[in-house]
Design an enzyme around this catalytic site. Sequence first.
Site, mmCIF file in Angstrom:
data_model
loop_
_atom_site.group_PDB
_atom_site.id
_atom_site.type_symbol
_atom_site.label_atom_id
_atom_site.label_comp_id
_atom_site.label_asym_id
_atom_site.label_seq_id
_atom_site.Cartn_x
_atom_site.Cartn_y
_atom_site.Cartn_z
ATOM 1 N N CYS A 113 -36.366 2.692 -91.969
ATOM 2 C CA CYS A 113 -37.582 2.525 -91.158
ATOM 3 C C CYS A 113 -38.863 2.671 -91.971
ATOM 4 O O CYS A 113 -39.922 2.234 -91.537
ATOM 5 C CB CYS A 113 -37.604 3.528 -90.014
ATOM 6 S SG CYS A 113 -36.263 3.274 -88.866
ATOM 7 N N HIS A 245 -44.892 4.715 -86.911
ATOM 8 C CA HIS A 245 -43.554 4.161 -86.700
ATOM 9 C C HIS A 245 -43.184 4.392 -85.234
ATOM 10 O O HIS A 245 -43.405 5.468 -84.684
ATOM 11 C CB HIS A 245 -42.563 4.849 -87.631
ATOM 12 C CG HIS A 245 -41.146 4.432 -87.388
ATOM 13 N ND1 HIS A 245 -40.788 3.118 -87.215
ATOM 14 C CD2 HIS A 245 -40.006 5.153 -87.277
ATOM 15 C CE1 HIS A 245 -39.482 3.047 -87.019
ATOM 16 N NE2 HIS A 245 -38.980 4.270 -87.040
ATOM 17 N N ASN A 275 -37.623 0.563 -81.045
ATOM 18 C CA ASN A 275 -37.751 0.899 -82.460
ATOM 19 C C ASN A 275 -37.230 -0.283 -83.289
ATOM 20 O O ASN A 275 -36.032 -0.550 -83.305
ATOM 21 C CB ASN A 275 -36.933 2.171 -82.738
ATOM 22 C CG ASN A 275 -36.930 2.566 -84.200
ATOM 23 O OD1 ASN A 275 -37.438 1.851 -85.051
ATOM 24 N ND2 ASN A 275 -36.336 3.715 -84.484
HETATM 25 N N1 ACO Z 1 -29.043 8.013 -70.962
HETATM 26 C C1 ACO Z 1 -28.786 9.143 -70.304
HETATM 27 N N2 ACO Z 1 -28.436 10.300 -70.901
HETATM 28 C C2 ACO Z 1 -28.372 10.290 -72.243
HETATM 29 C C3 ACO Z 1 -28.627 9.125 -73.007
HETATM 30 C C4 ACO Z 1 -28.969 7.961 -72.304
HETATM 31 N N3 ACO Z 1 -29.247 6.800 -72.941
HETATM 32 N N4 ACO Z 1 -28.483 9.426 -74.308
HETATM 33 C C5 ACO Z 1 -28.148 10.719 -74.375
HETATM 34 N N5 ACO Z 1 -28.070 11.251 -73.129
HETATM 35 C C6 ACO Z 1 -27.743 12.604 -72.743
HETATM 36 C C7 ACO Z 1 -26.910 13.302 -73.810
HETATM 37 O O1 ACO Z 1 -25.542 12.990 -73.648
HETATM 38 C C8 ACO Z 1 -27.206 14.752 -73.505
HETATM 39 O O2 ACO Z 1 -26.418 15.163 -72.404
HETATM 40 P P1 ACO Z 1 -25.754 16.634 -72.396
HETATM 41 O O3 ACO Z 1 -26.913 17.584 -72.408
HETATM 42 O O4 ACO Z 1 -24.977 16.620 -71.114
HETATM 43 O O5 ACO Z 1 -24.925 16.705 -73.634
HETATM 44 C C9 ACO Z 1 -28.657 14.735 -73.035
HETATM 45 O O6 ACO Z 1 -28.938 13.374 -72.660
HETATM 46 C C10 ACO Z 1 -29.645 15.151 -74.100
HETATM 47 O O7 ACO Z 1 -29.322 14.469 -75.309
HETATM 48 P P2 ACO Z 1 -30.190 14.636 -76.607
HETATM 49 O O8 ACO Z 1 -29.623 13.784 -77.707
HETATM 50 O O9 ACO Z 1 -30.392 16.087 -76.895
HETATM 51 O O10 ACO Z 1 -31.560 14.003 -76.088
HETATM 52 P P3 ACO Z 1 -32.963 14.014 -76.780
HETATM 53 O O11 ACO Z 1 -33.952 14.539 -75.875
HETATM 54 O O12 ACO Z 1 -32.892 14.564 -78.176
HETATM 55 O O13 ACO Z 1 -33.284 12.451 -76.896
HETATM 56 C C11 ACO Z 1 -33.249 10.722 -78.565
HETATM 57 C C12 ACO Z 1 -32.419 11.614 -77.636
HETATM 58 C C13 ACO Z 1 -34.149 9.852 -77.722
HETATM 59 C C14 ACO Z 1 -32.326 9.862 -79.395
HETATM 60 C C15 ACO Z 1 -34.122 11.611 -79.490
HETATM 61 O O14 ACO Z 1 -33.318 12.611 -80.066
HETATM 62 C C16 ACO Z 1 -34.791 10.857 -80.618
HETATM 63 O O15 ACO Z 1 -35.681 10.057 -80.398
HETATM 64 N N6 ACO Z 1 -34.430 11.155 -81.866
HETATM 65 C C17 ACO Z 1 -35.126 10.634 -83.040
HETATM 66 C C18 ACO Z 1 -34.921 9.184 -83.277
HETATM 67 C C19 ACO Z 1 -35.638 8.802 -84.553
HETATM 68 O O16 ACO Z 1 -36.763 9.183 -84.814
HETATM 69 N N7 ACO Z 1 -34.979 8.102 -85.448
HETATM 70 C C20 ACO Z 1 -35.596 7.878 -86.768
HETATM 71 C C21 ACO Z 1 -35.945 6.530 -86.957
HETATM 72 S S1 ACO Z 1 -34.658 5.415 -86.586
HETATM 73 C C22 ACO Z 1 -34.114 4.703 -88.040
HETATM 74 O O17 ACO Z 1 -34.410 5.132 -89.096
HETATM 75 C C23 ACO Z 1 -33.140 3.558 -87.981
#
Ligand code: ACO
Length: 318
Positions: A113, A245, A275
């Site tokens: 990214c 980003h 993204n």
């Molecule tokens: N729909 C519904 N529920 C979901 C989904 C979904 N799409 N995805 C995950 N959940 C659930 C999980 O199973 C979990 O349930 P549980 O508590 O029963 O286990 C709950 O939601 C919370 O999951 P988390 O992963 O802790 O959710 P979080 O608030 O962290 O959000 C996300 C997830 C959006 C992916 C976030 O962590 C994020 O944005 N991370 C960073 C992404 C990023 O910056 N990437 C870098 C660049 S990308 C690249 O380089 C290619």
Amino acid sequence: MKYSRIAGTGSCLPSKVLTNKDLEKIVDTDDKWIVERTGIKERRILGEGENITGLAEVATKRALEAANMVPNDIDLILLATTTPDRTFPSNAVLLQERLGIAECPAFDIAAACAGFNYGLVLADNFIRVGQAKNVLVLGAEALSRIVDWTDRSTCILFGDGVGAVIFSESDEPGIVCSKISAAGKYKDLLYAPTGLGPDAELSPKIAMAGSAVFKVAVNTLGKAVLDVLEKSGMEKSDIDWLVPHQANLRIIQAVAKKLDLTMDKVIITLDKQGNTSSASVPLALDQAIREGKIKRGDNILLESFGGGFTWGSAIIRY
Ligand code: ACO
């Protein structure tokens, strides 16, 4: 003393719109969760017959028009991608052929990214040492090719698209200040295996430890934007626009807070684009310039963060 400045920008999104409602039919998710946790409402993905080279050609032609240039004015092509049309020749070379440029150096940048920020630094250095006058830098991605469409924690995040920027030699900056870095100790938090060699047993799809990535992204980007600001000698109040980003609205809000910027000074495209990895910064930059938000003379802070981890930050006077 030579500097590099933005001569023109362009972008191109694929035709197919994939909404959160569409995703509800594919995985166990819902629009409310996706919007609350990420800020994303829809994303564009490659449709039938579309590819990176085609989108990059359109984005480049728009950038050339904005810069009042023709393809042969370009003397270096740097294309950041994690999802090229071919492993080789590079996508930069495929684009060069499509643009009808007979010869010039052209290569791809693999920095996930953060690839556009890496390209910006390379362009600036080539221009400063006098090895290029007009450098085309693209972020060009088709993440839909490597997304695991059964994994709800990643497939909701990504989209496809291409952003292009032409940097040209100038007597005035331009790129005021920039910094890139990487830390391979995080290699297992966010990656896409090749499915070959040591990765032969692994599915060649994106794997991510979302909340761990989130925490490192907030801390690293918060530091990266303050570092580049300090290096430039500017104050927070000198920054007119943050072009971040587009990974997650909550990460962007945290970075904006570090810079004391209100959200009306932050360019947001992830609601409509998701993204798009290395394409997200040049896509957002082009959109904001074309909408007339970013104007000549404005100071812009660009930042990005991705698999590696890799990251970059830069201050540009447009
Ligand atoms: N729909 C519904 N529920 C979901 C989904 C979904 N799409 N995805 C995950 N959940 C659930 C999980 O199973 C979990 O349930 P549980 O508590 O029963 O286990 C709950 O939601 C919370 O999951 P988390 O992963 O802790 O959710 P979080 O608030 O962290 O959000 C996300 C997830 C959006 C992916 C976030 O962590 C994020 O944005 N991370 C960073 C992404 C990023 O910056 N990437 C870098 C660049 S990308 C690249 O380089 C290619």
